[in-house]
Each structure stands twice: as structure tokens, then as C-alpha cells.
Design a protein around this motif. Structure first.
Motif, short mmCIF file in Angstrom:
data_model
loop_
_atom_site.label_atom_id
_atom_site.label_comp_id
_atom_site.label_asym_id
_atom_site.label_seq_id
_atom_site.Cartn_x
_atom_site.Cartn_y
_atom_site.Cartn_z
N VAL A 97 0.84 -1.20 0.00
CA VAL A 97 0.00 0.00 0.00
C VAL A 97 0.87 1.25 0.00
O VAL A 97 0.61 2.21 -0.72
CB VAL A 97 -0.95 0.00 1.21
N LEU A 100 2.19 2.29 -3.36
CA LEU A 100 1.20 2.94 -4.22
C LEU A 100 0.92 4.37 -3.78
O LEU A 100 0.73 5.26 -4.62
CB LEU A 100 -0.10 2.12 -4.22
N GLU A 282 -5.40 -6.96 -0.72
CA GLU A 282 -6.04 -6.01 -1.64
C GLU A 282 -5.36 -4.64 -1.55
O GLU A 282 -6.02 -3.63 -1.26
CB GLU A 282 -7.53 -5.88 -1.31
N GLU A 284 -4.19 -2.63 -3.88
CA GLU A 284 -4.64 -1.64 -4.86
C GLU A 284 -5.99 -1.05 -4.44
O GLU A 284 -6.19 0.17 -4.50
CB GLU A 284 -4.75 -2.28 -6.24
N ALA A 287 -5.43 1.19 -1.37
CA ALA A 287 -4.77 2.44 -1.75
C ALA A 287 -5.73 3.38 -2.46
O ALA A 287 -5.70 4.60 -2.24
CB ALA A 287 -3.56 2.15 -2.62
N GLU A 288 -6.59 2.85 -3.31
CA GLU A 288 -7.57 3.69 -4.01
C GLU A 288 -8.49 4.38 -3.01
O GLU A 288 -8.81 5.57 -3.16
CB GLU A 288 -8.37 2.84 -4.99
#
Length: 294
Positions: A97, A100, A282, A284, A287-288
Motif C-alpha cells: 500500500v 502505491l 487487496e 490496490e 490504496a484507491e
């Protein structure tokens, strides 16, 4: 190698030792961290220089990540994320994380709390974990986003209750959200209480990691699970409160909490179809969600 001593009279840590080194390996020194720089002379992104700040006598480990090179001369707009791991884990659990977030231009401080790094701290309790994280928050000049996974939710609430003015958002990742007087022990499920009891049989002070955890996990100080948190309620005044539930595993003590907060207008909730270890499973998606708070 270049070394210099920088006095910090206002800091409980006696001094900072600034060293220039070409060693890119993560330092195992207690309380050390790395700050990596990119500049106009190095637009390719290579990292020829690292500055290592060894915090003498520091009781915990901070693992900042590099801030990507800004292609303009203007100061980059960034947010500081403080990431607090769950039981038995260190800041390393957030590595995917953190990569990213820093790639998007933000600063990341992933904490390894007392007793969960290379130096045991069997007497650590919830108050000392909160105090360690508060020190980090108070030393940050930027607005903060606090992120807590699992047990880390207890620490997030404690920090936000004391440093609310500096915090933009709180993000609980499949985590405990305590009221004053509650503890991990009082909030968790009977199955997890059995894990704590079995894991603490050796000395009664620490709980060894369950057998299915990564080798880097460390015995967790039991008092952090048992001590009740004392809150004034100021943490509720943080402008944004987010809950990320992991709904792909059996025996979660957090499903009812997620459902309750989903009906609370003060909260924004997300549900991911994965196991409890969201930062690893998870990264990605997490981080989103975090970037939406920046």
C-alpha cells in the motif's frame, strides 16, 4: 559517509544522527528510518542517496517512504499517511500500500509499535502504543490521515482523541472502533479470546502469533489487548471517518460493526471480498480508498 548530530531540545529523543550511506537495505536498528530523495539532477528516479536518521533510544520503528520526484519547481501537494498495523505485525505489512501511496506523491509513515519489532517490550500496553503514535503525529507538519488495521483501530482512536486538529481523516481497515472503556478483549469474538489465552501460556505477558502468520510477525504484548481505552470523544470531530470491511473470511468480529456504521451518516463504508489481511491481499483497492481521502 557523512555524519552530523542535530539537537532537538523539544523532542524526548536526545538527538538525531544524520548519516549519508549507499546501503539500501532496511535498517534493523531500533527506531531507524529512511528518507529517500529525488531531485532535478536525477529525473530518472534512481536513488543514489539515502539519508538515514537513527532515533537513539526510540521505542518504536518508523518506516517512511520516498516522495516521488516532482517535475515542476512548485512544491508538491501531498498528504501524510500514518499507517498502524494490526496484532503481531510491524509496519512492513503495509509495504504494498505504501508503494502505491508514495507513487502518487504522498508521504507514508508505517509504524512498528513497541514490542513488535526486533526488540521485545512485554510490558507495553495500549497507552504506550498510543503515546508512541501520538509522538509521530505531533512531529508532522502536514495534515494527517490515520489508517489502522485490526488492532490498529484502537491506536487510531486514541491518537485522534488527542491530536484531532491535525487529522483530516480516520480510516479503519477491518478494525476495532472502540468507545471509552472498551478493549480488544471486550470487543472481539470468543474465538479470538481463545487465541489470546492459548498464545500467552508461555509467559502471560505476550501472545505468540498464530501458526498461520508470516515469519516476520512477533509476540504481541498482552496488555495492549486487555487494557481499556479512555477517550474524551474528540476523535468523533475528525471531518472524515471511513470504515473498510473485509467480508471474505469466516469468524470476523467486525461484520456487525460494518453494518452499523453503514447506517451512520457520519461514516463512509466500503466492503472488500477478501480475507482479514487487507493491506497484503487487496493493496490496490485499499490504496484507491485512501487516495480518495487525500
Amino acid at each position: 559517509m557523512i555524519a552530523a548530530i542535530l539537537p532537538m531540545a523539544s523532542d524526548p529523543v536526545p538527538a538525531l544522527c544524520l548519516q549519508r550511506t549507499n546501503d539500501r537495505r532496511s535498517s534493523r536498528h531500533l527506531g531507524s528510518f529512511f528518507m529517500r530523495f529525488r531531485g532535478e539532477s536525477n529525473p530518472s528516479g534512481a536513488l543514489p542517496v539515502e539519508l538515514r536518521l537513527d532515533l537513539a533510544f526510540a521505542p518504536f520503528v518508523i518506516e517512511p517512504r520516498c516522495i516521488p520526484y516532482c517535475q515542476t519547481n512548485d512544491r508538491c501537494q501531498m498528504t501524510t499517511f500514518i499507517l498502524i498495523p494490526g496484532g503481531w505485525r510491524g509496519g512492513w505489512t503495509f509495504d504494498p500500500v505504501a508503494d502505491l501511496l508514495t507513487a502518487s506523491g504522498h508521504k507514508v509513515l508505517a509504524l512498528t509499535l513497541p514490542g513488535l519489532g526486533d526488540v521485545p517490550a512485554p510490558a507495553a500496553n495500549l497507552s504506550s502504543h498510543i503515546e508512541a503514535a501520538v509522538q509521530v503525529a505531533e512531529d508532522c507538519a502536514d495534515e494527517l490521515i490515520l489508517v489502522g488495521h485490526s488492532y490498529g483501530g484502537m491506536v487510531v482512536s486514541g491518537v485522534a482523541d488527542r491530536a484531532r486538529a491535525k487529522i483530516r481523516a480516520l480510516v479503519y481497515v477491518d478494525a476495532y472502533v472502540p468507545e471509552t472503556g472498551e478493549s480488544v478483549w471486550s470487543l472481539t469474538s470468543p474465538d479470538f479470546r481463545d487465541i489470546f489465552i492459548a498464545g500467552s501460556q508461555a509467559d502471560g505477558l505476550t501472545c505468540v502469533p498464530p501458526s498461520n502468520r508470516e515469519p516476520r510477525c512477533r509476540p504481541h504484548p498482552m496488555a495492549t489487548f486487555l487494557q481499556a481505552i479512555i477517550l474524551t470523544g474528540q476523535w468523533r470531530d475528525v471531518p472524515r471517518k471511513v470504515y473498510v470491511g473485509a467480508h471474505g473470511w469466516e469468524g470476523s468480529p467486525f461484520r456487525d460493526l460494518h453494518e452499523r456504521l453503514s447506517n451512520d451518516p457520519d461514516w463512509q463504508t466500503y466492503a472488500l471480498n477478501c480475507g482479514h489481511n487487507v493491506p497484503q491481499l487487496e493493496p490496490e483497492a485499499l490504496a484507491e480508498i485512501l487516495l480518495k481521502q487525500a
